[in-house]
Each structure stands twice: as C-alpha cells, then as structure tokens.
Design a protein around this motif. Structure first.
Motif, PDB file in Angstrom:
ATOM      1  N   SER A 208      -4.836   4.216   8.466  1.00  5.54           N
ATOM      2  CA  SER A 208      -6.265   3.922   8.310  1.00  5.54           C
ATOM      3  C   SER A 208      -6.483   2.429   8.117  1.00  5.54           C
ATOM      4  CB  SER A 208      -6.826   4.698   7.118  1.00  5.54           C
ATOM      5  OG  SER A 208      -8.173   4.350   6.885  1.00  5.54           O
ATOM      6  N   TYR A 209      -5.631   1.792   7.320  1.00  5.64           N
ATOM      7  CA  TYR A 209      -5.740   0.345   7.109  1.00  5.64           C
ATOM      8  C   TYR A 209      -5.582  -0.394   8.433  1.00  5.64           C
ATOM      9  CZ  TYR A 209      -4.263  -4.393   5.899  1.00  5.64           C
ATOM     10  OH  TYR A 209      -4.134  -5.760   5.848  1.00  5.64           O
ATOM     11  N   PHE A 210      -4.610   0.014   9.227  1.00  2.00           N
ATOM     12  CA  PHE A 210      -4.380  -0.677  10.495  1.00  2.00           C
ATOM     13  C   PHE A 210      -5.576  -0.503  11.432  1.00  2.00           C
ATOM     14  CE2 PHE A 210      -2.928  -0.724  14.899  1.00  2.00           C
ATOM     15  CZ  PHE A 210      -2.393  -2.005  14.960  1.00  2.00           C
TER      16      PHE A 210
ATOM     17  N   MET B  74       0.833  -1.204   0.000  1.00  2.00           N
ATOM     18  CA  MET B  74       0.000   0.000   0.000  1.00  2.00           C
ATOM     19  C   MET B  74       0.863   1.248   0.000  1.00  2.00           C
ATOM     20  SD  MET B  74      -1.239  -0.154   3.978  1.00  2.00           S
ATOM     21  CE  MET B  74      -1.569  -1.932   3.819  1.00  2.00           C
ATOM     22  N   LYS B  75       0.233   2.377  -0.222  1.00  2.00           N
ATOM     23  CA  LYS B  75       0.900   3.656  -0.022  1.00  2.00           C
ATOM     24  C   LYS B  75       1.065   3.881   1.479  1.00  2.00           C
ATOM     25  CE  LYS B  75      -0.988   5.864  -4.174  1.00  2.00           C
ATOM     26  NZ  LYS B  75      -1.829   6.977  -4.699  1.00  2.00           N
ATOM     27  N   LEU B  76       2.188   4.448   1.867  1.00  2.00           N
ATOM     28  CA  LEU B  76       2.418   4.684   3.288  1.00  2.00           C
ATOM     29  C   LEU B  76       1.325   5.554   3.888  1.00  2.00           C
ATOM     30  CD1 LEU B  76       4.082   4.485   5.866  1.00  2.00           C
ATOM     31  CD2 LEU B  76       5.545   6.329   4.989  1.00  2.00           C
ATOM     32  N   GLU B  77       0.822   6.508   3.138  1.00  2.00           N
ATOM     33  CA  GLU B  77      -0.205   7.414   3.648  1.00  2.00           C
ATOM     34  C   GLU B  77      -1.505   6.680   3.976  1.00  2.00           C
ATOM     35  OE1 GLU B  77      -2.042   9.069  -0.575  1.00  2.00           O
ATOM     36  OE2 GLU B  77      -0.254  10.019   0.271  1.00  2.00           O
ATOM     37  N   ASP B  78      -1.670   5.456   3.466  1.00  2.00           N
ATOM     38  CA  ASP B  78      -2.890   4.690   3.731  1.00  2.00           C
ATOM     39  C   ASP B  78      -2.740   3.711   4.896  1.00  2.00           C
ATOM     40  OD1 ASP B  78      -4.146   5.917   1.547  1.00  2.00           O
ATOM     41  OD2 ASP B  78      -3.441   4.364   0.158  1.00  2.00           O
ATOM     42  N   TYR B  79      -1.517   3.577   5.427  1.00  2.00           N
ATOM     43  CA  TYR B  79      -1.285   2.500   6.396  1.00  2.00           C
ATOM     44  C   TYR B  79      -2.071   2.698   7.695  1.00  2.00           C
ATOM     45  CZ  TYR B  79       0.717  -0.406   9.966  1.00  2.00           C
ATOM     46  OH  TYR B  79       0.848  -1.293  11.004  1.00  2.00           O
TER      47      TYR B  79
ATOM     48  N   PHE C   6       4.369  -2.209   3.285  1.00  2.00           N
ATOM     49  CA  PHE C   6       3.566  -3.419   3.214  1.00  2.00           C
ATOM     50  C   PHE C   6       3.254  -3.906   4.621  1.00  2.00           C
ATOM     51  CE2 PHE C   6       7.879  -5.323   2.665  1.00  2.00           C
ATOM     52  CZ  PHE C   6       7.885  -6.227   3.719  1.00  2.00           C
ATOM     53  N   ALA C   7       2.061  -4.472   4.754  1.00  2.00           N
ATOM     54  CA  ALA C   7       1.569  -4.968   6.036  1.00  2.00           C
ATOM     55  C   ALA C   7       1.462  -6.483   5.965  1.00  2.00           C
ATOM     56  CB  ALA C   7       0.215  -4.359   6.360  1.00  2.00           C
ATOM     57  N   LYS C   8       1.960  -7.145   6.998  1.00  2.00           N
ATOM     58  CA  LYS C   8       1.920  -8.605   7.058  1.00  2.00           C
ATOM     59  C   LYS C   8       1.013  -9.009   8.221  1.00  2.00           C
ATOM     60  CE  LYS C   8       5.790 -10.819   6.425  1.00  2.00           C
ATOM     61  NZ  LYS C   8       5.575 -11.699   5.247  1.00  2.00           N
TER      62      LYS C   8
ATOM     63  N   ILE D 173       2.850  -7.163  11.576  1.00  2.00           N
ATOM     64  CA  ILE D 173       3.965  -6.239  11.448  1.00  2.00           C
ATOM     65  C   ILE D 173       3.807  -5.520  10.107  1.00  2.00           C
ATOM     66  CG2 ILE D 173       5.601  -7.564  12.854  1.00  2.00           C
ATOM     67  CD1 ILE D 173       6.936  -8.440  10.212  1.00  2.00           C
ATOM     68  N   ALA D 174       4.537  -4.447   9.927  1.00  2.00           N
ATOM     69  CA  ALA D 174       4.560  -3.749   8.637  1.00  2.00           C
ATOM     70  C   ALA D 174       5.964  -3.213   8.418  1.00  2.00           C
ATOM     71  CB  ALA D 174       3.536  -2.622   8.620  1.00  2.00           C
ATOM     72  N   ARG D 175       6.267  -2.857   7.176  1.00  2.00           N
ATOM     73  CA  ARG D 175       7.568  -2.265   6.860  1.00  2.00           C
ATOM     74  C   ARG D 175       7.371  -1.064   5.948  1.00  2.00           C
ATOM     75  NH1 ARG D 175       9.660  -7.763   7.094  1.00  2.00           N
ATOM     76  NH2 ARG D 175      10.942  -7.868   8.955  1.00  2.00           N
ATOM     77  N   ILE D 176       8.229  -0.074   6.143  1.00  2.00           N
ATOM     78  CA  ILE D 176       8.225   1.146   5.339  1.00  2.00           C
ATOM     79  C   ILE D 176       9.426   1.117   4.410  1.00  2.00           C
ATOM     80  CG2 ILE D 176       8.444   3.661   5.415  1.00  2.00           C
ATOM     81  CD1 ILE D 176       7.132   3.600   8.162  1.00  2.00           C
ATOM     82  N   SER D 177       9.228   1.535   3.176  1.00  2.00           N
ATOM     83  CA  SER D 177      10.341   1.573   2.229  1.00  2.00           C
ATOM     84  C   SER D 177      11.322   2.683   2.586  1.00  2.00           C
ATOM     85  CB  SER D 177       9.840   1.789   0.806  1.00  2.00           C
ATOM     86  OG  SER D 177      10.936   1.990  -0.075  1.00  2.00           O
ATOM     87  N   VAL D 178      12.619   2.330   2.638  1.00  2.00           N
ATOM     88  CA  VAL D 178      13.679   3.326   2.757  1.00  2.00           C
ATOM     89  C   VAL D 178      14.485   3.373   1.465  1.00  2.00           C
ATOM     90  CG1 VAL D 178      13.810   3.126   5.255  1.00  2.00           C
ATOM     91  CG2 VAL D 178      15.269   1.666   3.838  1.00  2.00           C
TER      92      VAL D 178
END
Length: 481
Positions: A226-228, A219-224, A257-259, A242-247
């Motif tokens: 709300s998704y959570f 997903m887009k980080l800006e949507d995380y 991405f959210a797992k 867990i989730a990870r943010i792209s660096v």
C-alpha cells in the motif's frame, strides 16, 4: 551503538583469519561462472579485440562445426556464458566508449565496456543512464543480453534504453539492429542470452543526472504494498526506489524498510556530482555478512545495523549516478564448497502480499538459508520475447547461501521449485540469468513465448554456432538439471 561497532571491529580482527579470502587461479580451459557449479573444459578462451577478428572466428566455427559462447564478467549463474568444448569469447577487452553526444543524450559503446566506463564518460556532461544494474562492474553487452533492470522506477527494463546495436550473427555477417532495421532481431537478441550472436556495440539513450535526497522508512511488511502504490508511485519526484525485507529470526518477514531517492531541484548538480569509487568499511562488512550466513544472531545483528544506518541516518544528498551504484565487495564469498546464489521473482503488484506470505513459509519449511531480499519495481514491458514483466511487477531479489554439493543443490532445487509453483499461482515470473532450478514445465508455463524464441534461434543459427548451457537445458533438447 558506537560501542557495538567498535566491538564488531575488534571481533573482525580475531575472526577474519578463518574466512577464506582467495583461491587458486582457474585453469584457463576449465571454465565456470559466478555460481562455481558445473565447471567444464572448453576448447579455448579468446579475448575479443577487433571486429574482423571476431567475424573470422565465427566463420571458422561455422565451417568447422565448433560452438561459441560469449562471456562478459560471467556474473550470470546458469551456464549462459560457456559450454563444453566451446570457444569462449571474452568480451571484456572489447571495451571502448566510442562517442558521447550530449545534445542528443546518447552514448555509443563497445559491448565489453562496463557501466562504470559509461558513467565516467557521461558524468562530466551532467548525464546519466536511464537503467542499469546496481553493480556498475557488469558489461553493457552482458546487461542487455539479460535485459537487466535496476533502481529506476520510471524507465522500465534496459531494453527501453537501447536505441540500436550491431550484431555479429552466425553466418559471419554484421547487422545493424534497431526497432526499424533488422527489427525482428531486436527483441530476440535483447534478453537473448547470447544465442543470436555477438553484440559488438550498443547505442543507449541517456537522461539527465539529478540531485536526490535519500530517505528510508521503516514499516511493517504488511504495509509495504500500500505504501508503494499510494506514496511512491504517485510521487513523480521519487525517481529511484528499493526496499528490503527482514530475514532475521526476531522479525522474519514482518518488517521492511523502503529507500526513496527524491529529486531536490534547489541544489546545484556541480556541488554533488563527483563519482564515488571506493567502498567504505569493507572488512567489517565482510565479517558482518559472514555472520549473517551462518548464525541467527548474525542475521538479527545485520538487520538491526541496517535499520540504524539507513533509517536513523536518512536525508543524505546524492547524485543519480552515485545512487545507481551499490556496494558489493562486502558480500564476496570465496568458500570452495558453498556459495551465495541469486534467485529473482517478479510478482504483480496487487498479488504481492499473498506471494510474500507463501515465500516466507516455504523458505522456513525447506530450511533454505536466505541472506537478503531486495524489492525493486519494473514497469510492464513485453517488448523482449523472453519478457519477465508481463504486468507492472515488484521484483524480489533473493540471495540464498547453499552448499555446492550434489545433495545441497538438490535441496535448493526442491525449495526453488516449490517457490516457482507459487510464482505461477500468483501470475508472476522469474528471472532467467540464474541457476536452472525450475523444471522445463515451469519454464514453459512462465515464458509462453519460449517456443517462438527457440524457433527463431534455429532460423538465424541453424547449426547452433552460439551455444550455452541455458539453451541445452531449456531449448528443444532440454532436460533440465
């Protein structure tokens, strides 16, 4: 993609020769921790073996004015497990699983037992721990001393799983500690960083092992956020997350991405409950993470491979006990002049978006080499005196790569101090097991109960028998680093 993986493996054979994979053994009396910063000479290192041996050691230290530090796997990074000229008690040999009560869902283990020891003991009974760190190599005593948290989003921080423990205090006596017996010590020693005594054995509440379907959503980080809040938290069948943010340069702080690990009651636990132990693809994983440390294209490749393996190969069946264990060997770094260093920030869920924007900007402005960000969730829990979860929090576990030189560490300190100012602005907190970059003022602002914590330390240990660098830096005489 398969061709790319083959090329990556061939590159590993050509490049791995340049990657350091070993170092000389430490002088046993020159001690540091995972950070490899601030090595000091200690008086001696003693293996914890027996209760009376440890009690006699504490009495001797008190009588002779000596200091004691307590160590497990020494994966904390802020000098919590050693002190100059002190006796270091290595608890890793004090590691028996004493009993498992399947009916009561309870285990009693010595403090030096690892989470792997616990999992091996309880897995045959269809039981699981409620909360643990993702690496199961850490000791029980060490984990409750930092009040750890993990992937479970329903059970809170580790203090919630602890029913009782036995504590060897500075006067040489052993006390049973629970929420009803010697209750004042319970929230002090749990999350107390070894300053109130030696934890000898721990009684933990357990839960059922379960079968999960592992799924990953890009997903887009800006949507995380709300998704959570609207998808993950509201679905009680999602047990771990867990989730990870792209660096990566091409998607820096814009993708995530959210797992999720969702219970599947249609499957039999017995068919999927075997504990896994060996990590796969360690050598290419080491190379990949090495490239992630030093090149922008390596960061891009790392992120794209994660998306491929986690997103496109979703719907994996896994037991709870296996889902709570994470691979780590591929991240090992043995370069003598630099290291991978953790920092962790806890942000109220509703403040997450604003803080993440500022975090990304500061990391770029300060040219900090950020390798990975993992997001976890911790329920509000103020039981521990030095509690980090003052509200329901999203935790950002940030892995930085930095030189160990004085100049390199000063740059890291400058960047972290700027981040902590944003943490304070967004009503968050930060985790104390890591390097003491934050100032004394920042520590006191984030942990307002620190004055009570240190006053109780002097009450129970007036001679400061139990000592470490965390106490020296942030305690009554602290001056920071």
């Amino acid at each position: 993609m398969k061709k790319g993986i083959v090329l990556l493996l061939l590159a590993a054979l050509a490049v791995m020769q340049y990657v350091r994979t070993s170092s000389e053994d430490q002088n046993p009396y020159l001690v540091t921790d995972y950070s490899r910063l601030h090595p000091v000479k200690v008086q001696r290192v003693i293996q914890g073996k027996a209760e009376e041996q440890l009690a006699e050691l504490v009495r001797e230290a008190k009588d002779k004015g000596m200091k004691i530090s307590i160590a497990g796997q020494r994966h904390s990074q802020g000098g919590h497990t050693y002190y100059k000229d002190a006796i270091v008690v290595d608890m890793t040999s004090y590691n028996k699983v004493i009993s498992v009560d399947p009916k009561a869902k309870r285990i009693v283990a010595q403090a030096g037992a690892t989470w792997e020891d616990v999992q091996k003991a309880i897995n045959p009974y269809g039981l699981s721990v409620r909360t643990m760190q993702s690496l199961n190599t850490f000791t029980i005593g060490g984990s409750i001393s930092i009040n750890a948290h993990g992937r479970d989003i329903r059970s809170g921080s580790l203090i919630k799983s602890v029913q009782s423990f036995r504590l060897l205090t500075a006067d040489g006596s052993i006390r049973n500690v629970s929420r009803t017996e010697n209750a004042e010590l319970f929230p002090l020693a749990l999350g107390g960083y070894g300053l109130f005594g030696i934890i000898l054995e721990v009684t933990l509440a357990l839960t059922d092992d379960e079968i999960y379907r592992e799924s990953t959503v890009l997903m887009k980080l800006e949507d995380y956020r709300s998704y959570f809040q609207n998808t993950v938290l509201k679905d009680s069948d999602i047990r771990l997350h867990i989730a990870r943010i792209s660096v990566a340069k091409d998607s820096y702080f814009t993708e995530a991405f959210a797992k999720n690990y969702t219970i599947d009651r249609s499957l039999l636990l017995a068919d999927h409950s075997k504990l896994k132990s060996n990590e796969k693809w360690v050598a290419p994983g080491k190379l990949m993470f090495h490239l992630n440390r030093y090149t922008d294209w390596g960061k891009n490749l790392q992120w794209n491979l994660q998306k491929y393996f986690f997103v496109e190969q979703s719907d994996k069946i896994i037991s709870r006990n296996n889902a709570m264990r994470a691979a780590s060997a591929f991240m090992e770094n043995n370069e003598p002049t630099e290291n991978d260093l953790l920092q962790e920030y806890f942000i109220p869920v509703n403040q997450f978006d604003g803080f993440v924007t500022r975090l990304g900007a500061i990391v770029k402005q300060e040219d900090m080499n950020l390798l990975n960000i993992t997001i976890r969730y911790v329920n509000k829990d103020e039981e521990a005196i030095l509690s980090y979860a003052k509200q329901d929090m999203l935790a950002l576990v940030c892995l930085f790569h930095a030189p160990l030189s004085k100049e390199g560490q000063q740059r890291m300190k400058q960047g972290v101090e700027r981040i902590i100012e944003e943490v304070i602005t967004y009503e968050g907190s930060y985790y104390l097991p890591y390097i003491a970059y934050p100032t004394i003022g920042q520590f006191r602002a984030v942990y307002p109960k620190q004055e009570l914590f240190f006053s109780k330390k002097k009450q129970y240990d007036p001679d400061d028998v139990f000592m470490n660098f965390f106490y020296e830096q942030y305690g009554p005489l602290g001056g920071g680093i």
